[in-house]
Design an enzyme around this catalytic site. Structure first.
Site, short mmCIF file in Angstrom:
data_model
loop_
_atom_site.label_atom_id
_atom_site.label_comp_id
_atom_site.label_asym_id
_atom_site.label_seq_id
_atom_site.Cartn_x
_atom_site.Cartn_y
_atom_site.Cartn_z
N CYS A 2 0.92 -1.25 0.11
CA CYS A 2 -0.08 0.06 0.12
C CYS A 2 0.98 1.12 -0.08
O CYS A 2 2.06 1.07 0.05
CB CYS A 2 -0.87 -0.03 1.28
SG CYS A 2 -2.03 -1.50 1.27
N GLY A 28 -0.83 0.59 -5.06
CA GLY A 28 -2.11 -0.03 -4.63
C GLY A 28 -3.09 0.54 -5.66
O GLY A 28 -3.14 1.86 -5.65
N ASN A 103 0.73 1.09 6.17
CA ASN A 103 1.49 0.24 5.05
C ASN A 103 1.93 -0.82 5.94
O ASN A 103 3.12 -0.53 6.60
CB ASN A 103 2.20 0.83 4.20
CG ASN A 103 2.87 0.07 2.99
OD1 ASN A 103 3.98 0.41 2.72
ND2 ASN A 103 2.37 -1.02 2.55
N GLY A 104 1.71 -2.10 5.51
CA GLY A 104 2.48 -3.24 6.24
C GLY A 104 1.47 -4.40 6.52
O GLY A 104 0.30 -4.52 5.91
N TYR A 252 11.70 -4.39 -6.85
CA TYR A 252 10.24 -4.19 -7.86
C TYR A 252 9.18 -3.20 -7.41
O TYR A 252 8.86 -2.33 -8.34
CB TYR A 252 9.59 -5.66 -7.63
CG TYR A 252 8.23 -5.65 -8.05
CD1 TYR A 252 7.91 -5.91 -9.70
CD2 TYR A 252 7.01 -5.38 -7.45
CE1 TYR A 252 6.63 -5.79 -10.26
CE2 TYR A 252 5.85 -5.30 -8.01
CZ TYR A 252 5.53 -5.70 -9.50
OH TYR A 252 4.26 -5.55 -9.96
#
Ligand code: SF4
Length: 453
Positions: A2, A28, A103-104, A252
């Protein structure tokens, strides 16, 4: 995976947050949301869809305030639904009072949720961000902790990855897990607007005067016109003695123009390509990336080899990233929607095709077929990461181990499956050479060495 953003001390906070979220759209694409605080109330808008669809100028008229926190979501914990989208808000007797975006992913989610439910806390979703806000608010409202102490308590008991922003009616708190799994940067404008974001590319677009990274276990408090930092020793909260940044952010996920974990992403990717080339005795006619995330890896490979770097595959940018589409059926169809070959480019050539990773192998298999059908004599696949053999529990939606091709097949069998003339992966020791502090990275999806379970 995210992306998050927080804007403090700007009456156009929602507009700035929208621009920042737009820069982080690659993190996202399922849903996005924003909570905006006017000082007396918190307004929330979240919807399934892309930033430009959800936050057009008309919608932003509704979101006036000096603090905005936002989120773009790709589902990891919890289904792809609006209930699991972020930010989450918690209302007290005086109305909506807290909002959080994160985020996580939380490793001990089930255990902590059960503990809170037994204390009477209600959950409306199965999203880890809701657990974090409910944990903090419970400790503040029921146990009389200060917000800062509630966050410190959270760092002691919540295991996993979280780069998070909590907004109250007057303040904004930013905190990052003690391992530093996910990136998080912040900056300030000359006019005194403070912005925090998953990636520095979202800060660049807002003309930050300076930019820093939030340290693992650090808490930043924005109040009035001031930023206060609480630096803590991350070793007081974690099982490892060093950080555990996600190496896949470099390979990536992050944008190449971002600066994360003390490194420029594009430079790390070029070094990955260079390491791949050094370990390879092939002399191709052209090096072709699977665009976009492999572009810089391929560039590094081509520079090291002294052979032409060519864009033989053209990507349709209006199709989402195949890796982050949740359904296998959607992924299969979108490979053909997403890529096409340059006419008359591949005929008779010996090609090195560079990709960042192989997860299931379905995308690269179709690309090799496409390139061979376009007339290439030989297609040699080179991968800018070691074989992905283990799932991620820290915020990346890798499939189960059973679905990971490298967990089930030897490299020889994978080569046969994808139809390449040869296949080589980057060795893990060579990957570690591409970052300045290799001991500070999580490589668990390659070596199974999970820092926290
Ligand atoms: S397991 Fe892999 S994807 Fe997950 S945090 Fe570690 S390196 Fe990143």
């Amino acid at each position: 995976m995210c992306g998050i953003i927080g804007v403090f001390n700007n009456k156009r906070s929602a507009e700035l947050a929208t621009l920042g979220l737009f820069a982080e759209q690659h993190r996202g694409q399922e849903s996005c949301g924003m909570a905006v605080n006017s000082g007396t109330t918190i307004k929330l808008r979240k919807k399934m869809g892309l930033v430009k669809e959800v936050f057009n100028p008309h919608k932003l008229d509704f979101l006036k305030g000096h603090i905005a926190i936002g989120h773009v979501r790709y589902p990891t914990r919890g289904a792809s639904s609006i209930y699991n989208s972020q930010p989450h808000i918690v209302e007290t007797l005086s109305g909506p009072s807290y909002a959080l975006t994160s985020n996580g992913d939380i490793v001990n989610y089930a255990e902590l949720r059960k503990e809170l439910e037994e204390k009477g806390v209600y959950f409306a979703s199965s999203n880890d961000g809701e657990l974090l806000i409910k944990y903090i608010v419970y400790h503040v409202e029921k146990e009389n902790y200060s917000i800062t102490d509630a966050i410190k308590q959270l760092m002691k008991n919540v295991k996993g990855a979280y780069s998070s922003i909590l907004a109250t009616k007057t303040e904004m708190y930013t905190f990052r897990d003690p391992y530093g799994f996910r990136p998080l940067s912040y900056g300030k404008t000359k006019e005194g607007t403070f912005v925090v974001a998953s990636e520095s590319c979202a800060l660049d677009i807002l003309y930050m005067d300076w930019i820093k990274e939030v340290e693992p276990a650090e808490i930043l408090i924005c109040c009035n016109n001031d930023i206060k930092s609480i630096h803590q020793n991350p070793n007081d909260f974690r099982e490892t003695k060093t950080n555990r940044h996600c190496i896949f952010e470099h390979i990536y996920f992050s944008r190449p123009d971002s600066f994360i974990f003390g490194e420029n992403v594009y430079k790390v990717r070029e070094k990955i390509g260079s390491q791949l080339a050094k370990a390879d005795d092939l002399k191709p006619d052209a090096v072709v990336p699977v665009p976009d995330s492999s572009n810089f890896i391929a560039l590094g490979y081509a520079k090291q080899k002294g052979v032409p770097f060519e864009f033989g595959l053209i990507r349709n940018h209006y199709v989402g990233r195949t890796f982050i589409k949740p359904e296998q059926t959607i992924r299969d169809e979108s490979v053909y929607q997403k890529f096409n070959v340059l006419p008359n480019f591949f005929e008779g050539k010996k090609i090195v095709l560079i990709d960042d990773s192989i997860v299931r192998g379905t995308t690269i298999r179709k690309l090799v077929k496409m390139i061979k059908e376009a007339g290439a004599n030989e297609v040699h696949v080179r991968i800018g990461s070691p074989p992905v053999k283990f799932s991620c529990f820290y915020g990346i939606d890798t499939p189960t181990r059973e679905e990971l091709i490298a967990n089930n097949k030897s490299i020889k069998k994978i080569r046969e499956f994808i139809g390449a003339d040869s296949l080589k992966y980057l060795e893990i020791d060579d990957l570690r050479k591409t970052v300045s502090k290799p001991q500070d990275y999580c490589c668990a999806c390659f070596d199974g060495n999970y820092p926290v379970r």
